[in-house]
Structures are given as structure tokens and as C-alpha cells.
Write an enzyme that holds these catalytic residues in place. Structure first.
Site, PDB file in Angstrom:
ATOM      1  CG  HIS A 173      -1.949  -1.058   1.248  1.00 39.90           C
ATOM      2  ND1 HIS A 173      -2.833  -1.264   0.213  1.00 39.90           N
ATOM      3  CD2 HIS A 173      -2.228  -2.013   2.183  1.00 39.90           C
ATOM      4  CE1 HIS A 173      -3.619  -2.302   0.507  1.00 39.90           C
ATOM      5  NE2 HIS A 173      -3.268  -2.779   1.691  1.00 39.90           N
ATOM      6  CG  ASP A 192      -2.756  -8.519   0.673  1.00 40.94           C
ATOM      7  OD1 ASP A 192      -1.993  -8.808   1.614  1.00 40.94           O
ATOM      8  OD2 ASP A 192      -3.790  -7.824   0.810  1.00 40.94           O
TER       9      ASP A 192
HETATM   10 ZN   LIG Z   1      -4.004  -7.262   2.710  1.00 43.83          ZN
END
Ligand SMILES: [Zn+2]
Length: 304
Positions: free
Chosen positions: A123, A160
Site C-alpha cells: 500500500h 493479497d
Molecule cells: Zn491485505
């Protein structure tokens, strides 16, 4: 087992406040999985240096992390993301482990590498920490592969359960890279909708809550693995998050540990077809401790 693990106990030192899902016990759970493997080779990770980090992160951002690190107190960078004593070293070790993995598979493509580290990275954007991530380890490693080793086609594959917004933003529109992500629709960070995806080298695909193993495997078999195959990667980097597991508290994809064996095996076969086998995985999310242990075992056996 020919798999090489890079890890470091100082990745335990990054310590968000009590109750935070991204806790040091995650790494212990992952290493408990490593211990169940058949004679894995575990090597000590080394921290990424500024030269590696500056390929993807802004100098002002890196300086701000150093300044916050020097303060020694626990501070929040966004509602989810903390930096405190030991955090920057842990993040540098995480990025360094993936870079060492790249160097290793360039030397010896036969042996896959798994960087078992924290905090996660996918992220983190060029100048923005977010979603538990400080440094984008997988993007740092991709840039090292392209710029130090001269690889012309580096694929980053992200299963993910959350969209790897940071990786996408960093790699977007650079034809040396392909970014492929499957993630649960409409959860954090809210990006990765295939209908609004920009960038010629980005492939996003969403799965709905409770979709389970069959839909995950069909999506990869029918759309994502063929896209990876067409790119003919010289190296496959994997953002390996295990928060798609049915026991994970942050999402609802209902995957099983055998699905992580399956995707690992598929990626390893693709690496053998195009990249002499070169594959480096990095631990991203996964927030149920038992699920992390099981998933690390299954995925490691898949990529081995
Ligand atoms: Zn994650």
C-alpha cells in the site's frame, strides 16, 4: 527443499499500538510455518540502502521517515499506519530481503526465494505511508531488478486480499513492469476497480465476498495467468498476502491454505516457462495467526 527464506528478527521490533492487526506475532506465526518445511535454508536479511529506496520513494518522504524514526516515539502516519522505535529498520529489512531475493535468483534461478518479513509494503506509495506499509518492498525490488540487473520484463503478482495501490501507482505506465492483482471488491483501500483501471501495464481483477476457492482459481486460470504468460516475464515477484484465508478477520474471500499452494505452484510453473524459474515472494498481509502458519507452509511448498 531448495527454497531460500530471507528474514530478520528485527522485523519483530516494529510495534503499532496493542490491538493493531499488523503485530509482531504475525512474523512469529509465519516463521513457525517455515519451521514446518523440509529443511528450508533461512538467511539473514540486510536492510535496503538509500540507493535502492530512492528508485521508488521520494527523498523528502525518506527524510521524513528518518526524522520521525529519530524522534523515538510512536506516531501515526494515517489512521492505520504507525512508526516508532525500530519501525524504519524493520521496513528497510523487509525491502532489503526482497532485493536480496532478486540478487539471489539472478545468480541462481533454480531456487525460489520467500522474504518472510514485516511490515508489509504494497500500500505504500512513492511519498505516502498507508495501510500498515511504510516502504513498498516489492516495488523497490522490481526497480532493482530492472535498473541494477537490466531485466526488461519484471512481473509483480499480488494475491493479497487488498489491492496493491502503492505498487500500481509506482509501476504504472512503465513498460518494464506488469502488475497483476486479484483482490476483494469494495474493501480497503477502495482502489483496483477493473472498470476504472488506468495504465497499459496494470491488470486488476476483483472477487466478491464469500466467493471462495473455485472463483479464485477460475479467475487466475482464465484471465490473470494468461496475462502473465503473454508478458513473458524474466522475473516474477509475488506480493504474497494470506488475508484471503477464510479465517482472516479483515476480509471474506474464504480461501483455503490449499489455494495458496495452488497459486504458488502456478506461478512457479510460469516462472520456469519464461524466467528460468526466477521467482521471489514477499509476505504482505494475513492477520489470523494460525492461518498465516498454514498458508506459509502451503505457499512455500507450491513455489519450491
Ligand atoms: Zn491485505
Amino acid at each position: 527443499m531448495s527454497l531460500i527464506i530471507f528474514s530478520h528478527e528485527d522485523c519483530l521490533a516494529h510495534a503499532p499500538p496493542p490491538g493493531h492487526p499488523e503485530r509482531s506475532e504475525r512474523l512469529q506465526a509465519a516463521m513457525a510455518g517455515v519451521e514446518q518445511l523440509d529443511q528450508p535454508e533461512v538467511r539473514q536479511a540486510e536492510p535496503a540502502d538509500d540507493g535502492d529506496l530512492k528508485r521508488v520513494h521520494g527523498v523528502n518522504y525518506l527524510q521524513s521517515l528518518r526524522d520521525l524514526d529519530a524522534s523515538g516515539s510512536l506516531l501515526s502516519l494515517d489512521p492505520d499506519t504507525y512508526i516508532g522505535r525500530g519501525s524504519l529498520r524493520a521496513a528497510r529489512l523487509a525491502a532489503g530481503a526482497v532485493c536480496q531475493g532478486v540478487d539471489q535468483v539472478v545468480r541462481d534461478p533454480e531456487r525460489a526465494v520467500f522474504a518472510v518479513v514485516r511490515p508489509p509494503g504494497h500500500h505504500a506509495e512513492s511519498a505516502q505511508a498507508m495501510g500498515f506499509c511504510l516502504l513498498n518492498s516489492i516495488a523497490v525490488a522490481a526497480a532493482r531488478a530492472a535498473e541494477v540487473h537490466g531485466l526488461k520484463r519484471v512481473a509483480v503478482v499480488d494475491f493479497d486480499v487488498h489491492h496493491g495501490n502503492g505498487t500500481e501507482a509506482i509501476l504504472q505506465d512503465d513498460s518494464r513492469y506488469l502488475f497483476i492483482s486479484s483482490h476483494q471488491a469494495s474493501i480497503y483501500p477502495g482502489t483496483g476497480d477493473p472498470a476504472t483501471t488506468k495504465g497499459s501495464n496494470i491488470v486488476n481483477a476483483t472477487l466478491t465476498a464469500n466467493s471462495g476457492s473455485d472463483e479464485f482459481r477460475a479467475l487466475w486460470t482464465e484471465r490473470l495467468l494468461p496475462a502473465l504468460d503473454r508478458f513473458k516475464p524474466e522475473l516474477i515477484l509475488v506480493s504474497a498476502g494470506f488475508d484471503g484465508h477464510w479465517r482472516d478477520p479483515l476480509a471474506q474471500l474464504q480461501l483455503k491454505d490449499q489455494d495458496f499452494f495452488w497459486i504458488g505452484e502456478q506461478l512457479r510453473q510460469t516462472a520456469k516457462a519464461h524466467a528460468n524459474g526466477r521467482l521471489v515472494a514477499s509476505l504482505e498481509g494475513g492477520y489470523d495467526l494460525a492461518a498465516i502458519t498454514e498458508s506459509v507452509v502451503a505457499f512455500s511448498e507450491g513455489i519450491e
